[in-house]
Scaffold this motif. Sequence first.
Motif, mmCIF file in Angstrom:
data_model
loop_
_atom_site.group_PDB
_atom_site.id
_atom_site.type_symbol
_atom_site.label_atom_id
_atom_site.label_comp_id
_atom_site.label_asym_id
_atom_site.label_seq_id
_atom_site.Cartn_x
_atom_site.Cartn_y
_atom_site.Cartn_z
ATOM 1 N N GLU A 1 0.837 -1.209 0.000
ATOM 2 C CA GLU A 1 0.000 0.000 0.000
ATOM 3 C C GLU A 1 0.869 1.255 0.000
ATOM 4 O O GLU A 1 0.592 2.223 -0.709
ATOM 5 N N LEU A 2 1.942 1.241 0.775
ATOM 6 C CA LEU A 2 2.874 2.369 0.794
ATOM 7 C C LEU A 2 3.512 2.573 -0.579
ATOM 8 O O LEU A 2 3.578 3.696 -1.079
ATOM 9 N N THR B 1 1.049 4.111 -2.954
ATOM 10 C CA THR B 1 0.830 5.517 -2.606
ATOM 11 C C THR B 1 2.009 6.386 -3.039
ATOM 12 O O THR B 1 1.816 7.516 -3.488
ATOM 13 N N ARG C 1 1.801 7.861 -6.430
ATOM 14 C CA ARG C 1 0.825 8.938 -6.643
ATOM 15 C C ARG C 1 1.358 10.299 -6.206
ATOM 16 O O ARG C 1 0.601 11.269 -6.121
ATOM 17 N N GLN C 2 2.638 10.372 -5.924
ATOM 18 C CA GLN C 2 3.218 11.620 -5.452
ATOM 19 C C GLN C 2 3.190 12.693 -6.527
ATOM 20 O O GLN C 2 3.324 12.404 -7.712
ATOM 21 N N ILE D 1 1.199 5.766 5.334
ATOM 22 C CA ILE D 1 0.469 6.101 4.110
ATOM 23 C C ILE D 1 0.650 7.609 3.910
ATOM 24 O O ILE D 1 -0.035 8.417 4.517
ATOM 25 N N SER E 1 0.774 11.444 2.342
ATOM 26 C CA SER E 1 -0.048 12.298 1.486
ATOM 27 C C SER E 1 0.664 12.419 0.142
ATOM 28 O O SER E 1 1.872 12.195 0.037
ATOM 29 N N ASP E 2 -0.075 12.802 -0.900
ATOM 30 C CA ASP E 2 0.520 12.874 -2.238
ATOM 31 C C ASP E 2 1.491 14.043 -2.407
ATOM 32 O O ASP E 2 2.164 14.155 -3.405
#
Length: 147
Positions: free
Chosen positions: A21-22, A25, A28-29, A96, A98-99
């Motif tokens: 999951e990390l 994520t 999606r940065q 997790i 933030s983007d």
Amino acid sequence: MEQLSITVIIPTHNRRDSLEELLVTLGRQKYPMHLVDVVVVADGCVDTTISMLKSFKASYHLQFAEQPGSGPATARNKGASMARGKVLLFLDDDIIPSDGLLAAHAKAHSNENTVVIGYLPIMISKNPNFLAIQTRSWWENLYYKMQ
């Protein structure tokens, strides 16, 4: 302003699902992926972490290493030795982000010789004693001043 290359270093131990999951994520940065390098160090993993890493399709450069169960500090050092980026960002495998995390770090590191640390609240029990309350108050005050 120069865009900095960033290496994200992630030590992990038998937490395949949260690690995946990390990694998703991180893809999606809101930061140029060609400047992102992710290093995962599997510390004595006996689950399916390695097979997931071998098949993971990342939009950034992903590399990983295995080591016998030597602990997270040794895993972080191993990851740092493999880093290609100018900025090293250490994340735990259950984070997790933030983007905007990588962009914020790059901005914070725009000055030479800068160390950036994030805020992490001290968790206290439901029925804290006086020392726990005072310690948390001191911690909160410290980070309030550093804002």
